[in-house]
Scaffold this motif. Structure first.
Motif, PDB file in Angstrom:
ATOM      1  N   ARG A 124       0.937  -1.197   0.051  1.00  0.00           N
ATOM      2  CA  ARG A 124       0.073   0.179   0.160  1.00  0.00           C
ATOM      3  C   ARG A 124       0.754   1.275  -0.015  1.00  0.00           C
ATOM      4  N   LEU A 125       0.651   2.119  -0.960  1.00  0.00           N
ATOM      5  CA  LEU A 125       1.625   3.193  -1.062  1.00  0.00           C
ATOM      6  C   LEU A 125       1.131   4.156  -0.067  1.00  0.00           C
ATOM      7  N   ASP A 126       1.803   5.295   0.015  1.00  0.00           N
ATOM      8  CA  ASP A 126       1.485   6.092   1.189  1.00  0.00           C
ATOM      9  C   ASP A 126       0.303   7.161   0.697  1.00  0.00           C
ATOM     10  N   ASP A 127      -0.162   7.181  -0.589  1.00  0.00           N
ATOM     11  CA  ASP A 127      -1.217   7.962  -0.807  1.00  0.00           C
ATOM     12  C   ASP A 127      -2.430   6.929  -0.915  1.00  0.00           C
ATOM     13  N   GLY A 128      -2.252   5.781  -0.383  1.00  0.00           N
ATOM     14  CA  GLY A 128      -3.424   4.878  -0.381  1.00  0.00           C
ATOM     15  C   GLY A 128      -3.654   3.742  -1.445  1.00  0.00           C
ATOM     16  N   ARG A 129      -2.895   3.910  -2.515  1.00  0.00           N
ATOM     17  CA  ARG A 129      -3.321   2.921  -3.636  1.00  0.00           C
ATOM     18  C   ARG A 129      -2.592   1.777  -3.157  1.00  0.00           C
ATOM     19  N   LEU A 130      -3.261   0.682  -3.540  1.00  0.00           N
ATOM     20  CA  LEU A 130      -2.878  -0.732  -3.104  1.00  0.00           C
ATOM     21  C   LEU A 130      -2.374  -1.405  -4.424  1.00  0.00           C
ATOM     22  N   ILE A 131      -1.284  -1.977  -4.372  1.00  0.00           N
ATOM     23  CA  ILE A 131      -0.640  -2.643  -5.624  1.00  0.00           C
ATOM     24  C   ILE A 131      -0.591  -4.271  -5.130  1.00  0.00           C
ATOM     25  N   VAL A 132      -0.949  -4.928  -6.046  1.00  0.00           N
ATOM     26  CA  VAL A 132      -1.220  -6.515  -5.651  1.00  0.00           C
ATOM     27  C   VAL A 132      -0.396  -7.118  -6.778  1.00  0.00           C
ATOM     28  N   ASN A 133       0.404  -8.147  -6.432  1.00  0.00           N
ATOM     29  CA  ASN A 133       0.887  -9.108  -7.312  1.00  0.00           C
ATOM     30  C   ASN A 133       0.420 -10.470  -6.843  1.00  0.00           C
ATOM     31  N   PRO A 134      -0.693 -11.192  -7.470  1.00  0.00           N
ATOM     32  CA  PRO A 134      -1.111 -12.313  -6.939  1.00  0.00           C
ATOM     33  C   PRO A 134      -0.057 -13.356  -6.813  1.00  0.00           C
ATOM     34  N   GLY A 135       1.214 -13.562  -7.375  1.00  0.00           N
ATOM     35  CA  GLY A 135       2.097 -14.614  -7.663  1.00  0.00           C
ATOM     36  C   GLY A 135       1.600 -15.319  -9.072  1.00  0.00           C
ATOM     37  N   SER A 136       2.170 -16.526  -9.056  1.00  0.00           N
ATOM     38  CA  SER A 136       2.186 -17.160 -10.497  1.00  0.00           C
ATOM     39  C   SER A 136       1.129 -18.389 -10.064  1.00  0.00           C
ATOM     40  N   VAL A 137      -0.030 -18.627 -11.012  1.00  0.00           N
ATOM     41  CA  VAL A 137      -0.599 -19.957 -10.932  1.00  0.00           C
ATOM     42  C   VAL A 137       0.245 -21.142 -11.303  1.00  0.00           C
ATOM     43  N   GLY A 138       1.031 -20.723 -12.142  1.00  0.00           N
ATOM     44  CA  GLY A 138       1.932 -22.071 -12.935  1.00  0.00           C
ATOM     45  C   GLY A 138       3.362 -22.427 -12.813  1.00  0.00           C
ATOM     46  N   LEU A 139       3.889 -21.419 -12.333  1.00  0.00           N
ATOM     47  CA  LEU A 139       5.321 -21.720 -12.019  1.00  0.00           C
ATOM     48  C   LEU A 139       6.240 -20.901 -10.696  1.00  0.00           C
ATOM     49  N   GLN A 140       6.593 -21.629  -9.708  1.00  0.00           N
ATOM     50  CA  GLN A 140       7.011 -21.104  -8.443  1.00  0.00           C
ATOM     51  C   GLN A 140       8.503 -20.795  -8.343  1.00  0.00           C
ATOM     52  N   ALA A 141       9.238 -20.648  -9.343  1.00  0.00           N
ATOM     53  CA  ALA A 141      10.665 -20.537  -9.144  1.00  0.00           C
ATOM     54  C   ALA A 141      11.224 -20.579 -10.516  1.00  0.00           C
ATOM     55  N   TYR A 142      12.202 -19.602 -10.811  1.00  0.00           N
ATOM     56  CA  TYR A 142      12.808 -19.338 -12.072  1.00  0.00           C
ATOM     57  C   TYR A 142      14.085 -18.569 -11.793  1.00  0.00           C
ATOM     58  N   ALA A 143      15.011 -18.624 -12.750  1.00  0.00           N
ATOM     59  CA  ALA A 143      16.402 -17.581 -12.776  1.00  0.00           C
ATOM     60  C   ALA A 143      16.299 -16.853 -14.108  1.00  0.00           C
ATOM     61  N   ASP A 144      16.845 -15.732 -13.933  1.00  0.00           N
ATOM     62  CA  ASP A 144      17.064 -14.872 -15.101  1.00  0.00           C
ATOM     63  C   ASP A 144      18.508 -14.057 -14.958  1.00  0.00           C
ATOM     64  N   ASP A 145      18.905 -13.445 -15.899  1.00  0.00           N
ATOM     65  CA  ASP A 145      20.025 -12.716 -15.826  1.00  0.00           C
ATOM     66  C   ASP A 145      19.827 -11.330 -16.480  1.00  0.00           C
ATOM     67  N   ARG A 146      18.535 -10.800 -16.293  1.00  0.00           N
ATOM     68  CA  ARG A 146      18.417  -9.520 -16.934  1.00  0.00           C
ATOM     69  C   ARG A 146      17.276  -8.551 -15.896  1.00  0.00           C
ATOM     70  N   PRO A 147      17.771  -7.478 -15.629  1.00  0.00           N
ATOM     71  CA  PRO A 147      19.009  -6.735 -15.932  1.00  0.00           C
ATOM     72  C   PRO A 147      20.291  -7.019 -15.243  1.00  0.00           C
ATOM     73  N   HIS A 148      20.209  -7.993 -14.192  1.00  0.00           N
ATOM     74  CA  HIS A 148      21.172  -8.524 -13.425  1.00  0.00           C
ATOM     75  C   HIS A 148      20.834 -10.078 -13.154  1.00  0.00           C
ATOM     76  N   PRO A 149      21.640 -10.975 -12.934  1.00  0.00           N
ATOM     77  CA  PRO A 149      21.246 -12.202 -12.600  1.00  0.00           C
ATOM     78  C   PRO A 149      20.650 -12.290 -11.117  1.00  0.00           C
ATOM     79  N   TYR A 150      19.436 -13.036 -11.254  1.00  0.00           N
ATOM     80  CA  TYR A 150      18.516 -13.174 -10.062  1.00  0.00           C
ATOM     81  C   TYR A 150      17.940 -14.470 -10.006  1.00  0.00           C
ATOM     82  N   LYS A 151      17.052 -14.545  -8.968  1.00  0.00           N
ATOM     83  CA  LYS A 151      16.109 -15.737  -9.007  1.00  0.00           C
ATOM     84  C   LYS A 151      15.142 -15.536  -7.935  1.00  0.00           C
TER      85      LYS A 151
END
Length: 245
Positions: free
Chosen positions: A162-189
């Motif tokens: 919830r932002l300071d102005d009251g807006r709520l940002i929600v990411n529900p997560g993934s239905v289909g894949l619970q882990a992955y790795a990528d290298d853009r813009p930096h390596p992360y998992k």
């Protein structure tokens, strides 16, 4: 109003059907989908047919854009698998999906952020990997979007901010894949540390305030992992079976 929010199915039909059953049990006024629908080594054609028949409010993610527009030789393995298994009518359906969708005065659907389907909203990727975004970082990405609730996907990490102005940002997560790795813009998992399918329910209370509940659902993830392995993706097989890479 009670909205079930799905994202990042990635062709995992078993997970999708389990989530649908759970939503039917809990109840929702509306089900919406935030994109990255099909790409991956699973059931591309059958998942597309299911989603077309359901007719939920759905937006395109970065993988839909890539499948439709990128040269085949530059595509990831997941996008190539999707391209190889999509019928012409399914591609036409993908072309008709909007990049974002305003459900009503309160709710905006995006895949990444309002300005990019590749940008993380409430996570930040830097040289140290992925971390939770600060409120200031998320507010800058939200820009002047005036929705009280902004629904986003892309990172596969279930989280609300919830932002300071009251807006709520929600990411529900993934239905289909619970882990992955990528290298853009930096390596992360990303590792959610369990294989359950994820989604969220956002609901406006009698006081007019929007709140979120995150849900994890059991399904036959071993069957999904075995299919990924048969299709030459041991990385997906481990992620599907464990929620780790």
């Amino acid at each position: 109003m009670r909205i079930a929010v799905l994202s990042d199915i990635h062709g995992n039909l078993g997970a999708l059907d389990a989530v649908r059953a759970d939503i039917a049990r809990r109840g929702a006024d509306l089900i919406v989908d935030l994109g990255d629908l099909l790409s991956g080594p699973l059931q591309v054609e059958a998942t597309a047919d299911r989603l077309i028949a359901l007719g939920w409010p759905t937006i395109a993610g970065n993988h839909e854009r890539q499948v439709l527009n990128d040269p085949f030789e530059r595509m990831s393995e997941s996008d190539r698998h999707a391209v190889a298994h999509l019928r012409a009518d399914q591609r036409d359906w993908l072309r008709g999906l909007p990049a974002s969708l305003r459900l009503n005065d309160d709710v905006l659907m995006v895949h990444g952020t309002p300005r990019s389907d590749l940008e993380c909203f409430i996570e930040t990727i830097d040289a140290s990997g992925m971390r939770a975004a600060t409120s200031a970082e998320a507010a800058e990405r939200a820009g002047d979007a005036d929705a009280r609730v902004i629904l986003c996907g892309h990172t596969h990490v279930p989280r609300g901010l919830r932002l300071d102005d009251g807006r709520l940002i929600v990411n529900p997560g993934s239905v289909g894949l619970q882990a992955y790795a990528d290298d853009r813009p930096h390596p992360y998992k990303v590792e959610n540390d369990s294989p359950q399918a994820r989604y969220a329910i956002v609901e406006r209370g009698r006081d007019g305030e929007w709140r979120v509940e995150f849900v994890a659902v059991d399904y036959d993830w071993n069957a999904a992992a075995e299919l990924a392995l048969r299709n030459g993706r041991p990385d997906w097989a481990r992620a599907l079976a464990t929620g780790r890479i």
